[in-house]
Design a protein around this motif. Structure first.
Motif, mmCIF file in Angstrom:
data_model
loop_
_atom_site.group_PDB
_atom_site.id
_atom_site.type_symbol
_atom_site.label_atom_id
_atom_site.label_comp_id
_atom_site.label_asym_id
_atom_site.label_seq_id
_atom_site.Cartn_x
_atom_site.Cartn_y
_atom_site.Cartn_z
ATOM 1 N N PHE A 1 -11.748 -65.208 -5.906
ATOM 2 C CA PHE A 1 -12.916 -64.879 -5.102
ATOM 3 C C PHE A 1 -12.566 -65.022 -3.616
ATOM 4 O O PHE A 1 -11.697 -65.809 -3.242
ATOM 5 N N TYR B 1 -15.007 -65.851 -0.279
ATOM 6 C CA TYR B 1 -16.321 -66.162 0.259
ATOM 7 C C TYR B 1 -16.229 -66.175 1.785
ATOM 8 O O TYR B 1 -15.202 -66.536 2.354
ATOM 9 N N GLN C 1 -18.253 -67.667 5.333
ATOM 10 C CA GLN C 1 -19.212 -68.644 5.829
ATOM 11 C C GLN C 1 -19.376 -68.476 7.333
ATOM 12 O O GLN C 1 -18.425 -68.691 8.086
ATOM 13 N N GLY D 1 -24.537 -71.354 4.557
ATOM 14 C CA GLY D 1 -23.912 -71.433 3.242
ATOM 15 C C GLY D 1 -22.865 -70.356 3.064
ATOM 16 O O GLY D 1 -22.608 -69.552 3.950
ATOM 17 N N LEU D 2 -22.246 -70.342 1.892
ATOM 18 C CA LEU D 2 -21.203 -69.362 1.604
ATOM 19 C C LEU D 2 -21.778 -68.135 0.921
ATOM 20 O O LEU D 2 -22.658 -68.250 0.061
ATOM 21 N N LEU E 1 -20.646 -64.582 -1.188
ATOM 22 C CA LEU E 1 -19.545 -63.936 -1.894
ATOM 23 C C LEU E 1 -19.236 -62.580 -1.270
ATOM 24 O O LEU E 1 -20.123 -61.747 -1.092
ATOM 25 N N LYS F 1 -14.898 -60.364 -5.836
ATOM 26 C CA LYS F 1 -14.276 -61.196 -6.868
ATOM 27 C C LYS F 1 -13.405 -60.348 -7.776
ATOM 28 O O LYS F 1 -13.669 -59.158 -7.988
ATOM 29 N N PHE G 1 -12.974 -68.168 2.826
ATOM 30 C CA PHE G 1 -12.383 -69.047 1.812
ATOM 31 C C PHE G 1 -11.930 -68.241 0.593
ATOM 32 O O PHE G 1 -12.702 -67.447 0.048
ATOM 33 N N PHE H 1 -11.109 -74.374 -3.938
ATOM 34 C CA PHE H 1 -11.231 -73.663 -2.671
ATOM 35 C C PHE H 1 -9.977 -73.849 -1.828
ATOM 36 O O PHE H 1 -9.416 -74.942 -1.763
ATOM 37 N N GLY H 2 -9.568 -72.784 -1.164
ATOM 38 C CA GLY H 2 -8.547 -72.915 -0.153
ATOM 39 C C GLY H 2 -9.108 -73.590 1.082
ATOM 40 O O GLY H 2 -10.324 -73.787 1.190
ATOM 41 N N PRO H 3 -8.248 -73.950 2.023
ATOM 42 C CA PRO H 3 -8.704 -74.665 3.230
ATOM 43 C C PRO H 3 -9.475 -73.803 4.205
ATOM 44 O O PRO H 3 -10.098 -74.325 5.123
ATOM 45 N N ARG I 1 -11.981 -78.345 7.258
ATOM 46 C CA ARG I 1 -11.364 -78.423 5.939
ATOM 47 C C ARG I 1 -12.139 -77.576 4.947
ATOM 48 O O ARG I 1 -13.240 -77.132 5.212
ATOM 49 N N GLY I 2 -11.540 -77.366 3.797
ATOM 50 C CA GLY I 2 -12.192 -76.581 2.755
ATOM 51 C C GLY I 2 -13.263 -77.376 2.058
ATOM 52 O O GLY I 2 -13.643 -78.470 2.494
ATOM 53 N N LEU I 3 -13.755 -76.845 0.980
ATOM 54 C CA LEU I 3 -14.818 -77.495 0.232
ATOM 55 C C LEU I 3 -14.242 -78.392 -0.854
ATOM 56 O O LEU I 3 -13.317 -78.021 -1.566
ATOM 57 N N LEU J 1 -23.046 -78.844 0.661
ATOM 58 C CA LEU J 1 -23.512 -77.591 0.073
ATOM 59 C C LEU J 1 -23.835 -77.783 -1.398
ATOM 60 O O LEU J 1 -23.061 -78.383 -2.141
ATOM 61 N N GLU K 1 -19.608 -66.374 -10.839
ATOM 62 C CA GLU K 1 -19.830 -66.439 -9.396
ATOM 63 C C GLU K 1 -20.749 -67.609 -9.107
ATOM 64 O O GLU K 1 -21.726 -67.820 -9.822
ATOM 65 N N PHE L 1 -24.544 -70.213 -3.299
ATOM 66 C CA PHE L 1 -24.620 -71.389 -2.447
ATOM 67 C C PHE L 1 -25.929 -71.466 -1.684
ATOM 68 O O PHE L 1 -26.482 -70.450 -1.263
ATOM 69 N N GLY L 2 -26.371 -72.693 -1.473
ATOM 70 C CA GLY L 2 -27.502 -72.941 -0.604
ATOM 71 C C GLY L 2 -27.085 -72.915 0.851
ATOM 72 O O GLY L 2 -25.903 -72.769 1.167
ATOM 73 N N PRO L 3 -28.055 -73.105 1.768
ATOM 74 C CA PRO L 3 -27.771 -73.009 3.200
ATOM 75 C C PRO L 3 -27.061 -74.228 3.778
ATOM 76 O O PRO L 3 -26.559 -74.178 4.888
ATOM 77 N N GLY L 4 -27.018 -75.327 3.018
ATOM 78 C CA GLY L 4 -26.274 -76.494 3.472
ATOM 79 C C GLY L 4 -27.102 -77.493 4.257
ATOM 80 O O GLY L 4 -28.159 -77.163 4.803
#
Lengths: 114, 114
Positions: A34, A36, A38, A43-44, A46, A49, A90, A104-106, B42-44, B90, B102, B105-108
């Motif tokens: 995937f 994503y 941000q 939030g993230l 998509l 994918k 990401f 997740f990647g960084p 950083r990533g998640l 998140l 898939e 995600f929420g808005p955080g």
């Protein structure tokens, strides 16, 4: 174990030029992959994918990615950058698509210059 | 359609104070639910996930805990916050295994511990 490498922490392009965000992965199984996006303090969302169908995947906002098993890569591209593309991106790998296995990647921060 | 809510959007708390972040999902039943933390640059990192009411799995040892008192409600808590708990939190959901891979995600919530 799965892992994701995003080779560039920051990419800067001029508006109207191509975008390339690189992602390499490792997975013991046939992975789902995937991308994503941000935007700041959001939030993230998509973008696209890959889940073992067509290897060239088209997403929203003109982005696409190609799954290359031999190179274990899933690079994200866009022919022409827009100012609104500036965000954090990401790459994510998941064994068999289970959310608990999302890795997740960084992240790569994309800057678009006028 | 499905929606996911998180609150509060931002929070500033002193070290040693308690924490409660809430996430709710509408428009679907029996979702898988996830809490992620994103530290600056950083990533998640997956903190907790839940496949049903009262079922919580923790991915990393930490100062936080999670609960799922209702099918579509997921709460992240701490009894005493640490400076290292600062970050962007998140919440995410996806369908139970086999239907979709898939995550949504929420808005955080931006948490700053001072």
């Amino acid at each position: 174990a799965q892992s994701v490498t995003q080779l560039d922490s920051h990419v800067s392009v001029s508006e109207g030029t191509p975008v390339l965000l690189r992602c390499n992965y490792s997975s013991s199984y046939s992975p789902s992959l995937f991308w994503y996006v941000q935007h700041p303090n959001k939030g993230l969302q998509l973008l696209l994918k890959y889940t073992s169908a067509a290897t060239l995947v088209k997403g929203i906002n003109g982005f696409e990615a190609e799954f290359k098993k031999s190179e274990t890569s899933f690079h994200l591209t866009k022919p022409s950058a827009h100012m609104s593309d500036a965000a954090e991106y990401f790459c994510v790998v998941s064994d068999r698509g289970y959310g608990q296995n999302f890795v997740f990647g960084p992240g790569t921060r994309l800057s678009v210059l006028p | 359609s499905q929606t996911i809510h998180q609150w509060p959007a931002t929070l500033v708390q002193p070290v040693g104070s308690p924490l409660s972040l809430e996430c709710t999902v509408e428009g679907t039943s029996n979702p898988n639910l996830y809490w992620y933390r994103q530290a600056a640059g950083r990533g998640l990192q997956l903190l907790f996930y839940s496949v049903g009411i009262g079922q919580i799995s923790s991915e990393v040892p930490q100062n936080l805990s999670a609960s799922r008192p209702q099918d579509r409600q997921f709460i992240l808590s701490s009894k005493k916050l640490l400076l290292s708990d600062s970050g962007f939190y998140l919440c995410a959901w996806d369908y139970a295994s086999g239907r979709s891979d898939e995550q949504y995600f929420g808005p955080g919530t931006r948490l700053t511990v001072t």
